[in-house]
Write an enzyme that holds these catalytic residues in place. Structure first.
Site: not given
Ligand code: BJW
Length: 230
Positions: A89, A106
Site C-alpha cells: 500500500n 510499491h
Molecule cells: C479484504 C477486505 C477486508 C477487501 N479484509 N480482506 C511473474 C513474475 C514476476 C513478475 C511478473 C510476473 N508476471 C507479470 C509480472 C509483472 C507485474 C505483474 O505482477 N503483473 C500482474 C498483473 C501479472 N509486476 C510488476 O511489474 C512489478 N515489478 C516487477 O515484477 O519487477 C520485476 C521483478 C521480478 C521478480 C522479482 C523482483 C522484481 C511491479 C508491480 C507494481 C504494482 N503497482 C500497483 C500500482 C501502484 C501503487 C498504487 O497506485 O497504489 O500496486 S498495481 C496495484 O496492485 C497496487 C497494489 O499494491 C497491487 C496489489 O493489489 P492488492 O493490494 O492485492 O489489491 P487488490 O484490489 O487486488 O486486492 C484486495 C484484496 O483485499 C482482495 O483479495 C479482497 O478480497 C481483499 N479485501 N476488503 C480483508 N476488509
C-alpha cells in the site's frame, strides 16, 4: 523468538475507507491501469497520472487507521521476536496506526521521485507535472510509486526477511501482482507457517497453510490477541 513477517495489500485499508484495486467498483474499474500505473502512461499523459495520485494523496489524508492496522502495531510492540510489515500500500495507515518496521515495496503517496536522476524527496500535497527536481533541477518530478514493469523497492532485504520468517501472514491482498504474490512460496520454502487473512481465497490462496476468512479488522485483531496470550 518467532520472527513474524506480514504482507499487506489494499484490503487492510478498505475498512478505513480506501478503495481496493480489483473490486467491481475498485480503482481499476474507474481508471485504465495502463494509463495511470505504468511509466509509459506517465510519459503519455503526466497530468492524468499526477492528478490520479494527487486525488489519492488527498483522500488518504482524510482516513484513519482501523483495528487491523492497530493490531499489527500492538503485535510489533508486544511480541518478543521481530515483526516486519511489508506493505504494497502507498498510504501511511500502518505508520499512523503505530507500526515502526514498515517497508513500502510499491512506494508511497508521501514521496516524489525524479524521473531523470532518481532523487527522492517528500511530495507536495498537490504535485504538478513538470515540477523541478530539487537535486538536478530537471522538470521531471513524478509520484514515488512503483508502477508495472518497475522494480519494487528493497527486494534484497524483503527476500532476506522472508527467508528467516517463522510466521508469514498475508492480509487483504488478491495475489495477482508479482513479486508480492510469490512471497508465500518463498516463506514456505523457509519453513514458515503461512496464514492468509482475506474475505475470500486469493489467487495464491491454495499455497497457505491456514486461512482466516472475514474482515481484517476482526480476523487480524483476533489472531494478534491469540498470539500474544500464548
Ligand atoms: C479484504 C477486505 C477486508 C477487501 N479484509 N480482506 C511473474 C513474475 C514476476 C513478475 C511478473 C510476473 N508476471 C507479470 C509480472 C509483472 C507485474 C505483474 O505482477 N503483473 C500482474 C498483473 C501479472 N509486476 C510488476 O511489474 C512489478 N515489478 C516487477 O515484477 O519487477 C520485476 C521483478 C521480478 C521478480 C522479482 C523482483 C522484481 C511491479 C508491480 C507494481 C504494482 N503497482 C500497483 C500500482 C501502484 C501503487 C498504487 O497506485 O497504489 O500496486 S498495481 C496495484 O496492485 C497496487 C497494489 O499494491 C497491487 C496489489 O493489489 P492488492 O493490494 O492485492 O489489491 P487488490 O484490489 O487486488 O486486492 C484486495 C484484496 O483485499 C482482495 O483479495 C479482497 O478480497 C481483499 N479485501 N476488503 C480483508 N476488509
Amino acid at each position: 523468538m518467532h520472527k513474524i513477517v506480514i504482507l499487506t495489500g489494499a484490503g487492510i485499508s478498505a475498512e478505513s475507507g480506501l478503495e481496493t484495486f480489483r473490486a467491481e467498483d475498485g480503482l481499476w474499474a474507474q481508471h485504465r491501469v495502463e494509463d495511470v500505473a505504468t511509466p509509459e502512461g506517465f510519459v503519455r499523459d503526466p497530468k492524468l497520472v499526477v492528478d490520479f495520485y494527487n486525488a489519492r494523496r488527498a483522500q488518504a489524508a482524510t482516513v484513519e487507521p482501523n483495528a487491523a492496522h492497530r493490531a499489527l502495531a500492538r503485535l510489533e510492540a508486544e511480541h518478543k521476536g521481530e515483526v516486519i510489515v511489508i506493505t504494497q500500500n502507498v498510504d501511511d495507515l500502518h505508520e499512523r496506526g503505530g507500526s515502526r518496521a514498515v517497508m513500502h515495496m510499491h512506494g508511497s503517496l508521501k514521496g516524489a521521485l525524479c524521473a531523470a536522476c532518481d532523487h527522492r524527496w517528500p511530495a507536495a500535497m498537490v504535485m504538478a507535472p513538470g515540477d523541478p527536481c530539487p537535486s538536478c533541477a530537471a522538470p521531471a518530478a513524478r509520484p514515488d510509486i512503483v508502477w508495472f514493469g518497475e522494480m519494487p523497492y528493497d527486494m534484497d532485504a524483503l527476500f532476506d526477511h522472508l527467508a528467516s520468517a517463522d510466521i508469514f501472514g498475508a492480509i487483504g491482498t488478491s495475489g495477482n501482482v508479482y513479486p508480492a504474490a510469490g512471497f508465500v512460496a518463498e516463506a514456505r520454502r523457509a519453513g514458515a507457517h503461512t496464514l492468509e487473512f482475506n474475505l475470500e481465497r486469493s489467487s495464491v490462496g491454495s499455497q497457505f497453510a491456514e486461512h482466516r476468512t472475514g474482515p481484517a479488522s476482526q480476523t487480524v485483531t483476533t489472531w494478534v490477541d491469540e498470539l500474544l496470550s500464548r
